[in-house]
Enzyme design. Sequence first.
Site, mmCIF file in Angstrom:
data_model
loop_
_atom_site.group_PDB
_atom_site.id
_atom_site.type_symbol
_atom_site.label_atom_id
_atom_site.label_comp_id
_atom_site.label_asym_id
_atom_site.label_seq_id
_atom_site.Cartn_x
_atom_site.Cartn_y
_atom_site.Cartn_z
ATOM 1 N N LYS A 1 -34.620 -39.109 6.119
ATOM 2 C CA LYS A 1 -33.227 -38.714 5.935
ATOM 3 C C LYS A 1 -33.171 -37.204 6.139
ATOM 4 O O LYS A 1 -33.590 -36.436 5.280
ATOM 5 C CB LYS A 1 -32.704 -39.093 4.546
ATOM 6 C CG LYS A 1 -31.220 -38.774 4.390
ATOM 7 C CD LYS A 1 -30.690 -39.200 3.045
ATOM 8 C CE LYS A 1 -29.174 -39.118 2.978
ATOM 9 N NZ LYS A 1 -28.613 -37.823 3.319
ATOM 10 N N GLU B 1 -28.704 -36.832 13.430
ATOM 11 C CA GLU B 1 -28.501 -35.738 12.486
ATOM 12 C C GLU B 1 -29.029 -34.460 13.144
ATOM 13 O O GLU B 1 -30.144 -34.441 13.659
ATOM 14 C CB GLU B 1 -29.249 -36.043 11.177
ATOM 15 C CG GLU B 1 -28.954 -35.097 10.040
ATOM 16 C CD GLU B 1 -27.705 -35.482 9.216
ATOM 17 O OE1 GLU B 1 -26.974 -36.421 9.607
ATOM 18 O OE2 GLU B 1 -27.485 -34.825 8.194
HETATM 19 P P1 AMP Z 1 -24.903 -38.870 2.423
HETATM 20 O O1 AMP Z 1 -24.198 -37.811 3.239
HETATM 21 O O2 AMP Z 1 -25.673 -38.328 1.277
HETATM 22 O O3 AMP Z 1 -23.991 -40.013 2.085
HETATM 23 O O4 AMP Z 1 -26.025 -39.536 3.346
HETATM 24 C C1 AMP Z 1 -25.732 -40.191 4.536
HETATM 25 C C2 AMP Z 1 -25.930 -39.238 5.688
HETATM 26 O O5 AMP Z 1 -27.304 -39.004 5.933
HETATM 27 C C3 AMP Z 1 -25.446 -39.759 7.015
HETATM 28 O O6 AMP Z 1 -24.064 -39.626 7.154
HETATM 29 C C4 AMP Z 1 -26.203 -38.884 7.996
HETATM 30 O O7 AMP Z 1 -25.466 -37.703 8.219
HETATM 31 C C5 AMP Z 1 -27.453 -38.486 7.244
HETATM 32 N N1 AMP Z 1 -28.721 -38.975 7.818
HETATM 33 C C6 AMP Z 1 -29.855 -38.252 7.913
HETATM 34 N N2 AMP Z 1 -30.844 -38.969 8.455
HETATM 35 C C7 AMP Z 1 -30.343 -40.192 8.744
HETATM 36 C C8 AMP Z 1 -30.898 -41.375 9.319
HETATM 37 N N3 AMP Z 1 -32.160 -41.448 9.708
HETATM 38 N N4 AMP Z 1 -30.063 -42.442 9.443
HETATM 39 C C9 AMP Z 1 -28.780 -42.376 9.049
HETATM 40 N N5 AMP Z 1 -28.215 -41.286 8.497
HETATM 41 C C10 AMP Z 1 -28.975 -40.194 8.333
#
Ligand code: AMP
Length: 593
Positions: free
Chosen positions: A252, A303
Amino acid sequence: MRYRDLVEVYERLEATRQHSEVRTLLSELFRATPPQLLPSLLYLSQGLLRPEFEGIELGVGEALARKAIAQAAGVEDGQVRRESTVSGDLGVTAERLRSGQRRLEPLEPLEVEEVYAELRAIAASRGDGAQEERLRRLTGLLVRAGPVEARYLIRFVLGSLRIGIREMTLLDALAHAFADGSKAARARIERAFNLCSDLGWVAGELSRHGLEAMDSVTIQVGRPVRPMLAERARSLPEALKRMHGPAALEYKYDGLRVQAHVADDGTVRLFSRRLERIDAQFPDLVATLPAAVRRRPAVLEGECVPVDPDTDEIRPFQEISRRRGRIYELDRLQSEVPVCLFLFDVLLEGTDLTLDRPFPERRSRLEGLIAPGPSVRLAEQRRVEALGPAEEFFDLALSEGAEGVMVKSLAPESQYRAGARGFWWIKYKREYAEGLSDSLDGVVIGAFHGRGRRAGRFGAFLLASYNPEKDRFESFCKVGTGFDDAALAEMPGRLAPWSCADRPPMVDTGLAPDRWFRPGLVLEVRGAELTLSPIHRADFGAIRPGSGFALRFPRFTGRFRDEKAPTDATSSTELRRMYRQQVRQSAPGTGGG
Ligand code: AMP
């Protein structure tokens, strides 16, 4: 259709808080609207002129609006200024000045179509005489507007209608206006909207061709798809359990989500998570993407993270935020803070709508599609079934600068679910592993005057979660801790566009802040635990009658979540889930803590 009839509906909408009543008012309005006018009416009611991703700005500031009001009412600029200081709302001032005016002969009433065309012309005016042209057109509209029309015209041009009627409410009303109002009908309309992100266009198609037309809507290169969102888990075992079998774990990355559209001819458009165009900020990605993509057109997601040009190491997110919104000094920033786009999904490849395929197939398509280079790579992935390898991968992710892992379903139903949050993607972050409480994204809906060292400034802020079912913003904490002097000094400026005189209708709280704000600014906070409170309204009554969820000892993390729209804030249902989890963990005998 007369503009007067439209604003009359706005007035009634503002007066009601009942969701079903709002829906009825809107669906009646839609049915009464000629089909060719429906798209414009949808945009206008959202406070827009075109879908948000087109980024059209009116270019009318307060000073120009004041001038137009003064000219239309035949009074001095100063009078408008004085009156608006009292009312706190230029729209109300315009209304009052209009109602005090007597006309010698009635002027021709404003038509919605005309208002829309004039506003488009205002937005389109460019060059030397642009300000004069805007002023002339706006004054022209105001001269013919009645008092209430003047109020809404001014609110519109100042952008304060923006949060007026939310997308989900409009979708609901469309399902009632042009279909049977069932959940199934609404889901078909919502799917179409999620794929094209253009509510006006969807409404037009629906009213002309019916529900069937919704099923043939597909991705169009250059029009952003609403992003799929993740749920959260408190532990890796829990996340894995939810997968019911093998799962894909990915790093992530902590950066900016980017949706990249690479057209047939190599033109690149980049959209943020909020569907804003951001290609101007990332000319390096625009330049490298066409060569990195083996087949076109393609719609990809990834990302974007700052990386160290010498070591390829991931740098802290804060470094990339300096590039957002920048249009100057791009060259210097590009070399100082180079970025890498870690791609994790493919929604369209050539003529194939890959979005409807299960995730394992999308991933292998992505692997075949991308020719990786220094600034475009694939997200690190490992397929796991057991906890051991999952934990090992998580540790690896952290050691390489990721903030955690995304656990993704490999099941046959793991299609890309545009615009939806679900357990097909589960995020698991470092802070959970370290036993820290999870961070929440709250929307500022109010502020309190500071005391002592903070006298003369805001001292604390009232934050809300978003409740999508009720389409409301519900308070869950008042936060004053965690703001350093710089952040505190920044707040009034950041909040200014959202300021309003009274509690906005879509806001629910038991507290009375000194200042109200329409939901706009999202802040990240962390707290000790969730409790129940009679003064907060998040998911009110879900656990105990008369109580909502509240965050104890909230603290601002220092992070402004500019990339999040108010409706992307932590939802009231997420709070409920976190509360339940917390109760489970602290129950005697579970060994949790
Ligand atoms: P959050 O913003 O905390 O809800 O986490 C989700 C976000 O993580 C997504 O909207 C992406 O911007 C980010 N992200 C980072 N790495 C990944 C990945 N491998 N797959 C999907 N989302 C990712």
